[in-house]
Enzyme design. Structure first.
Site, PDB file in Angstrom:
ATOM      1  N   LYS A   5      -6.301 -13.853  -3.398  1.00 47.62           N
ATOM      2  CA  LYS A   5      -7.249 -12.931  -2.752  1.00 47.62           C
ATOM      3  C   LYS A   5      -8.517 -13.645  -2.311  1.00 47.62           C
ATOM      4  O   LYS A   5      -9.156 -13.245  -1.352  1.00 47.62           O
ATOM      5  CB  LYS A   5      -7.604 -11.771  -3.685  1.00 47.62           C
ATOM      6  CG  LYS A   5      -6.522 -10.721  -3.751  1.00 47.62           C
ATOM      7  CD  LYS A   5      -7.081  -9.408  -4.256  1.00 47.62           C
ATOM      8  CE  LYS A   5      -6.027  -8.338  -4.280  1.00 47.62           C
ATOM      9  NZ  LYS A   5      -6.488  -7.121  -4.921  1.00 47.62           N
ATOM     10  N   LYS A  34       5.991 -10.163  -0.702  1.00 48.60           N
ATOM     11  CA  LYS A  34       5.888  -8.828  -1.313  1.00 48.60           C
ATOM     12  C   LYS A  34       5.464  -7.789  -0.270  1.00 48.60           C
ATOM     13  O   LYS A  34       4.653  -8.107   0.603  1.00 48.60           O
ATOM     14  CB  LYS A  34       4.833  -8.948  -2.415  1.00 48.60           C
ATOM     15  CG  LYS A  34       4.623  -7.745  -3.244  1.00 48.60           C
ATOM     16  CD  LYS A  34       3.509  -8.002  -4.242  1.00 48.60           C
ATOM     17  CE  LYS A  34       2.169  -7.606  -3.682  1.00 48.60           C
ATOM     18  NZ  LYS A  34       1.127  -7.339  -4.647  1.00 48.60           N
ATOM     19  N   LYS A  46       0.092  -3.514   1.585  1.00 47.61           N
ATOM     20  CA  LYS A  46      -0.672  -2.735   2.573  1.00 47.61           C
ATOM     21  C   LYS A  46      -1.503  -3.636   3.460  1.00 47.61           C
ATOM     22  O   LYS A  46      -1.899  -3.253   4.541  1.00 47.61           O
ATOM     23  CB  LYS A  46      -1.642  -1.791   1.845  1.00 47.61           C
ATOM     24  CG  LYS A  46      -0.993  -0.832   0.923  1.00 47.61           C
ATOM     25  CD  LYS A  46      -2.019  -0.123   0.066  1.00 47.61           C
ATOM     26  CE  LYS A  46      -2.084  -0.710  -1.335  1.00 47.61           C
ATOM     27  NZ  LYS A  46      -2.234   0.271  -2.400  1.00 47.61           N
TER      28      LYS A  46
HETATM   29  P1  TYM Z   1      -1.941  -2.204  -7.560  1.00 59.02           P
HETATM   30  O1  TYM Z   1      -2.809  -1.052  -7.195  1.00 59.02           O
HETATM   31  O2  TYM Z   1      -1.987  -3.413  -6.678  1.00 59.02           O
HETATM   32  O3  TYM Z   1      -0.449  -1.748  -7.647  1.00 59.02           O
HETATM   33  C1  TYM Z   1      -0.066  -0.607  -8.407  1.00 59.02           C
HETATM   34  C2  TYM Z   1       1.305  -0.830  -8.990  1.00 59.02           C
HETATM   35  O4  TYM Z   1       2.252  -1.029  -7.926  1.00 59.02           O
HETATM   36  C3  TYM Z   1       2.987  -2.222  -8.173  1.00 59.02           C
HETATM   37  N1  TYM Z   1       3.330  -2.814  -6.852  1.00 59.02           N
HETATM   38  C4  TYM Z   1       4.565  -3.192  -6.528  1.00 59.02           C
HETATM   39  N2  TYM Z   1       5.714  -3.144  -7.213  1.00 59.02           N
HETATM   40  C5  TYM Z   1       6.828  -3.598  -6.595  1.00 59.02           C
HETATM   41  N3  TYM Z   1       6.831  -4.085  -5.329  1.00 59.02           N
HETATM   42  C6  TYM Z   1       5.689  -4.156  -4.594  1.00 59.02           C
HETATM   43  N4  TYM Z   1       5.728  -4.624  -3.356  1.00 59.02           N
HETATM   44  C7  TYM Z   1       4.482  -3.694  -5.201  1.00 59.02           C
HETATM   45  N5  TYM Z   1       3.183  -3.601  -4.782  1.00 59.02           N
HETATM   46  C8  TYM Z   1       2.500  -3.057  -5.814  1.00 59.02           C
HETATM   47  C9  TYM Z   1       2.040  -3.105  -8.994  1.00 59.02           C
HETATM   48  O5  TYM Z   1       2.726  -4.069  -9.750  1.00 59.02           O
HETATM   49  C10 TYM Z   1       1.366  -2.087  -9.875  1.00 59.02           C
HETATM   50  O6  TYM Z   1       2.127  -1.795 -11.029  1.00 59.02           O
HETATM   51  N6  TYM Z   1      -4.495  -4.366 -11.294  1.00 59.02           N
HETATM   52  C11 TYM Z   1      -3.574  -3.304 -10.976  1.00 59.02           C
HETATM   53  C12 TYM Z   1      -4.095  -1.943 -11.368  1.00 59.02           C
HETATM   54  C13 TYM Z   1      -4.551  -1.821 -12.783  1.00 59.02           C
HETATM   55  C14 TYM Z   1      -3.726  -1.667 -13.921  1.00 59.02           C
HETATM   56  C15 TYM Z   1      -4.606  -1.513 -15.026  1.00 59.02           C
HETATM   57  C16 TYM Z   1      -2.341  -1.643 -14.108  1.00 59.02           C
HETATM   58  C17 TYM Z   1      -5.841  -1.761 -13.214  1.00 59.02           C
HETATM   59  N7  TYM Z   1      -5.890  -1.565 -14.552  1.00 59.02           N
HETATM   60  C18 TYM Z   1      -4.116  -1.373 -16.323  1.00 59.02           C
HETATM   61  C19 TYM Z   1      -1.858  -1.490 -15.404  1.00 59.02           C
HETATM   62  C20 TYM Z   1      -2.737  -1.349 -16.479  1.00 59.02           C
HETATM   63  C21 TYM Z   1      -3.325  -3.287  -9.475  1.00 59.02           C
HETATM   64  O7  TYM Z   1      -4.122  -3.735  -8.701  1.00 59.02           O
HETATM   65  O8  TYM Z   1      -2.198  -2.644  -9.080  1.00 59.02           O
END
Ligand code: TYM
Length: 408
Positions: A127, A273, A276
């Protein structure tokens, strides 16, 4: 060293269901990667677990955000989660910034986290753009400067062969001096400054805030997609370090990553992957896409040319991704889908995957339309959620503060 801080036995005794916590960022339109990788598992696991789900807006501001858009995205995400089947009677849903304990916990955990650990985080490097190879970049810049200087350097026209060689050596020497004079380092310093300028302390510290989210609720399991595994692992490391230093005060969590859906890939480049932030709109399917758009996107999905519907991530990433998507949508194992489509061509298979996704999204889109008309109901659910988790968050935070020696 163990202190006398009471461990959260009450929570464990209160319910024999496992405590599950997960979060998702309100960072714009949601795609089927988020849904199939995370949300669907939250929904399917609701009855079996004691669930807390969080819209992590504090994580979203680690990259620049338009304030009005961020608010709108938070509302949109809450609607999507509810429309997807997160049931407020079975799970608690709330917005991270509504609970100040998250930031306070993150500060304490910061003091138990090493800079070196955070520097290794893949997502931070990606990032911030700091995943560049400086050695390669240095050679590239040197080469470019040298090319420019040679192009613009005027050789005297009537040199003899010996003099020409001598002249060339002189020019080379001068060029080396110019190139090595610190010009390259100045340029590279500028590049690094720009990259670090874009990346904030918040972006660097992101995994610690996430660890705080998880540890505040004595979480046992964290269902996430593959890309978040490293972040859950650092949360485990921080928890173990804290427990070792001040006595057992926090529960050490486990990541839970389903094999299918863990990594939904881009439709236009299945080695990347689904995301968005991809410039190409055909690379992802949004949860609000209409049926026609979904059909078009799948029809254009990049595959290979051997026309065999077989799962092979390395050799057939496109087809493997489509099999994966269909398997999570239908809950049919990939091996059964391979048999079903053994004699089909790619065109037919892609059309069927599109129909599965359309069918899966139909009820979600219908519910979304209802929530669009009733945002107050969504606000109330979120406010109730933030209130419901307050005692747990406050209890863990005060336990940790006591254990660390804060206050009197
Ligand atoms: P975030 O918002 O990027 O994504 C949310 C969830 O979606 C999953 N994900 C995917 N899974 C499969 N294929 C994809 N292409 C794909 N894109 C996204 C992510 O693995 C995630 O599970 N840091 C985290 C949010 C967070 C969090 C937490 C998660 C903050 N605090 C505590 C668990 C526990 C994040 O940015 O996810």
């Amino acid at each position: 060293m163990f202190t006398n801080v009471p461990f959260p036995a009450i929570f464990i005794a209160m319910s024999n269901k496992k405590r599950v916590f997960s979060g998702i960022q309100p960072s714009g339109d949601l795609h089927i990667g988020n849904y199939l990788g995370a949300i669907v598992n939250w929904v399917r696991g609701q009855d079996a677990h004691d669930n807390i789900f969080c819209i992590v807006d504090l994580h979203a501001i680690t990259v620049p955000q338009d304030p009005n858009k961020l608010k709108a995205n938070t509302m949109e995400l809450a609607k999507v989660l509810l429309a997807s089947g997160i049931d407020p009677k079975k799970s608690t849903l709330f917005v991270q910034s509504e609970r100040p304990e998250h930031s306070e916990m993150a500060w304490i955990l910061n003091c138990f986290t090493r800079m070196g650990e955070l520097k290794k985080m893949i997502q931070y490097k990606q990032k911030s753009g700091l995943d560049v190879n400086l050695h390669v970049l240095r050679q590239f810049v040197q080469e470019k400067i040298r090319e420019e200087l040679v192009k613009n350097y005027k050789l005297p026209s009537q040199e003899g062969p010996f003099d020409g060689l001598k002249m060339e050596l002189t020019i080379q020497k001068q060029l080396d001096q110019i190139v090595n004079k610190g010009l390259v380092d100045d340029i590279l310093d500028g590049v690094i400054d720009k990259l670090e300028g874009v990346s904030t302390v918040g972006l660097f510290d992101y995994p610690v805030l996430m660890a705080g989210d998880i540890l505040l609720y004595d979480t046992e399991e964290v269902p996430v997609g593959e890309d978040q595994k490293q972040h859950v692992e650092i949360a485990r490391d921080i928890a173990q370090r804290l427990n070792k230093r001040v006595g057992k005060v926090v529960v050490v969590p486990q990541p839970v990553i389903k094999k299918e859906g863990a990594r939904i890939m881009s439709l236009t480049d299945p080695t990347k992957k689904m995301s968005k932030s991809d410039q190409n709109e055909n690379s992802y399917v949004l949860l609000r896409d209409d049926a026609e758009t979904i059909r078009k996107k799948f029809a254009r999905a990049v595959t290979d040319s051997d026309n065999k519907i077989k799962f092979d991530k390395e050799k057939k990433p496109g087809i493997s991704n489509l099999l994966n998507i269909m398997s999570v949508c239908t809950e049919i194992p990939i091996s059964d889908l391979e048999k079903k489509y053994a004699s089909s061509n790619y065109g037919q298979f892609k059309a069927d995957v599109a129909e599965c996704v359309i069918e899966m999204l139909k009820p979600i889109q219908a519910k979304l339309a209802e929530y669009d008309k009733n945002e107050d109901k969504v606000r109330k659910i979120l406010a109730d959620g933030a209130e419901a988790v307050a005692p747990r968050a406050k209890d863990t935070l005060s336990r940790v503060k006591k254990a660390v020696g804060l206050g009197l």
